[in-house]
Design a protein around this motif. Sequence first.
Motif, mmCIF file in Angstrom:
data_model
loop_
_atom_site.group_PDB
_atom_site.id
_atom_site.type_symbol
_atom_site.label_atom_id
_atom_site.label_comp_id
_atom_site.label_asym_id
_atom_site.label_seq_id
_atom_site.Cartn_x
_atom_site.Cartn_y
_atom_site.Cartn_z
ATOM 1 N N ASN A 14 -9.712 6.469 -0.945
ATOM 2 C CA ASN A 14 -8.365 7.321 -1.564
ATOM 3 C C ASN A 14 -9.088 8.268 -2.379
ATOM 4 O OD1 ASN A 14 -6.800 6.822 0.443
ATOM 5 N ND2 ASN A 14 -5.629 6.234 -1.016
ATOM 6 N N LYS A 56 1.573 4.582 0.565
ATOM 7 C CA LYS A 56 0.644 6.156 1.509
ATOM 8 C C LYS A 56 1.365 7.573 1.599
ATOM 9 C CE LYS A 56 -2.491 4.379 5.016
ATOM 10 N NZ LYS A 56 -2.373 4.156 6.571
ATOM 11 N N TYR A 100 -9.552 -1.833 -2.757
ATOM 12 C CA TYR A 100 -9.515 -1.201 -1.605
ATOM 13 C C TYR A 100 -8.885 0.296 -1.604
ATOM 14 C CZ TYR A 100 -8.915 -0.283 3.909
ATOM 15 O OH TYR A 100 -8.924 0.185 5.016
ATOM 16 N N TYR A 101 -7.787 0.400 -1.782
ATOM 17 C CA TYR A 101 -6.773 1.847 -1.735
ATOM 18 C C TYR A 101 -8.163 2.590 -2.828
ATOM 19 C CZ TYR A 101 -3.648 -1.718 0.638
ATOM 20 O OH TYR A 101 -3.596 -2.565 1.790
ATOM 21 N N THR A 105 -10.552 -3.944 5.013
ATOM 22 C CA THR A 105 -9.794 -4.707 4.368
ATOM 23 C C THR A 105 -10.290 -5.966 4.899
ATOM 24 O OG1 THR A 105 -8.976 -4.879 7.064
ATOM 25 C CG2 THR A 105 -8.171 -3.196 5.626
ATOM 26 N N GLN A 149 0.493 -0.930 0.018
ATOM 27 C CA GLN A 149 -0.344 -0.140 -0.117
ATOM 28 C C GLN A 149 0.884 1.243 0.199
ATOM 29 O OE1 GLN A 149 -2.345 0.777 3.653
ATOM 30 N NE2 GLN A 149 -3.145 2.797 2.878
ATOM 31 N N SER A 190 -5.353 -3.574 -3.274
ATOM 32 C CA SER A 190 -5.215 -2.020 -4.512
ATOM 33 C C SER A 190 -6.935 -1.508 -4.661
ATOM 34 C CB SER A 190 -5.410 -2.499 -6.467
ATOM 35 O OG SER A 190 -5.803 -3.475 -6.501
#
Length: 287
Positions: A246, A122, A241-242, A186, A120, A239
């Motif tokens: 975002n 950030k 989910y992120y 998650t 991930q 990927s």
Amino acid sequence: MYKFGVIGPGAVGAVIGESLQNSDYHVTFLGRKEGKVCIERVEDPESTTFPVEAISEVETVFDYLFIAVKGTQLEGIMPHLDKLMHADTVCILCQNGYGQLGKFQLPGNTYQAVVYISGQKKGNVVMHFRDRTLILPENTVTKKLKKVIAASNLDIQLQSDYRNEVWYKLIVNVAINSVTALSRNTALILQEEKVQSLCKRLIQEGVEIAAAEGVYFQEKVLEEIMKIYAGYPSQMGTSMYYDMINGQSMEVEYIQGFLYEKSREHDLNTPCLDTVYSLLLASEMKG
Ligand SMILES: NC(=O)C1=CN([C@@H]2O[C@H](COP(=O)(O)OP(=O)(O)OC[C@H]3O[C@@H](n4cnc5c(N)ncnc54)[C@H](OP(=O)(O)O)[C@@H]3O)[C@@H](O)[C@H]2O)C=CC1
Ligand SMILES: CC(C)(CO)C(=O)C(=O)O
């Protein structure tokens, strides 16, 4: 000495670049702009930082280019590719999903890798959760690549039945990426039995679509994929989910959308896929 470029210093790209750099290969990380990327791991106090160069500024011509931007970001790198390549440059598209190479005119020497690297990004920090594997079709070009980077800990696996690998990963993604993105949660959600049932139904539908395309999996694939999910740490996302949390575009077109089109083409009944696909599309709608 061969020159390696990694376009997209994110979760996947940073780990690929790190694997090469740590074994003293000549690697350039190419991002949107100049900066740095730092790789961290849970329960490991050590972190490593690499410089990132702006793709628009780089003048190096590379022998191997790993492209690790999202499918939705491919358009943005297209204007830069020509200057970064010579006639024999080999491009490895490191992306989930399928159909990108049909949509974008990437050069002749391009192969899509099935990616097993989980992380991930950030800000400029990448948390690497697990794996460093790229699966590629077996041919003279990929055999050479494997040999050239043999000293690194990047695990390049060459498969003669590459198509099976592509479909296997699509099926892995269609369940876990859909449920994590739609729940905005998650791998923790796998503790809920109803979520497990939904994943199983999505996997089964994926297996049916694959079969209609002439790619056959044994019955045990269902348990096998559920076992892979069970091995995910509960704080691990996907990927998609992120992207969802975002507010970024998700690769729906290349995962659920690709499967949905195939399902329609073969006139299959895939209610769970149709539902998650519709909801993912709906979640991206803006007024
Ligand atoms: N993350 C994961 O666990 C896994 C991801 N994958 C797949 O790997 C691929 C890459 O995903 P992932 O690494 O997660 O994505 P990330 O969002 O973490 O990384 C993408 C990187 O590309 C950069 N980028 C975007 N546009 C450009 C551009 N025009 N020029 C240069 N750099 C650019 C982004 O920069 P910026 O940060 O500035 O946007 C970011 O650093 C996807 O297809 C994904 O599905 C596969 C398996 C697992
Ligand atoms: C599910 C996972 C982590 C498997 O590597 C993946 O491919 C993704 O996050 O998109």
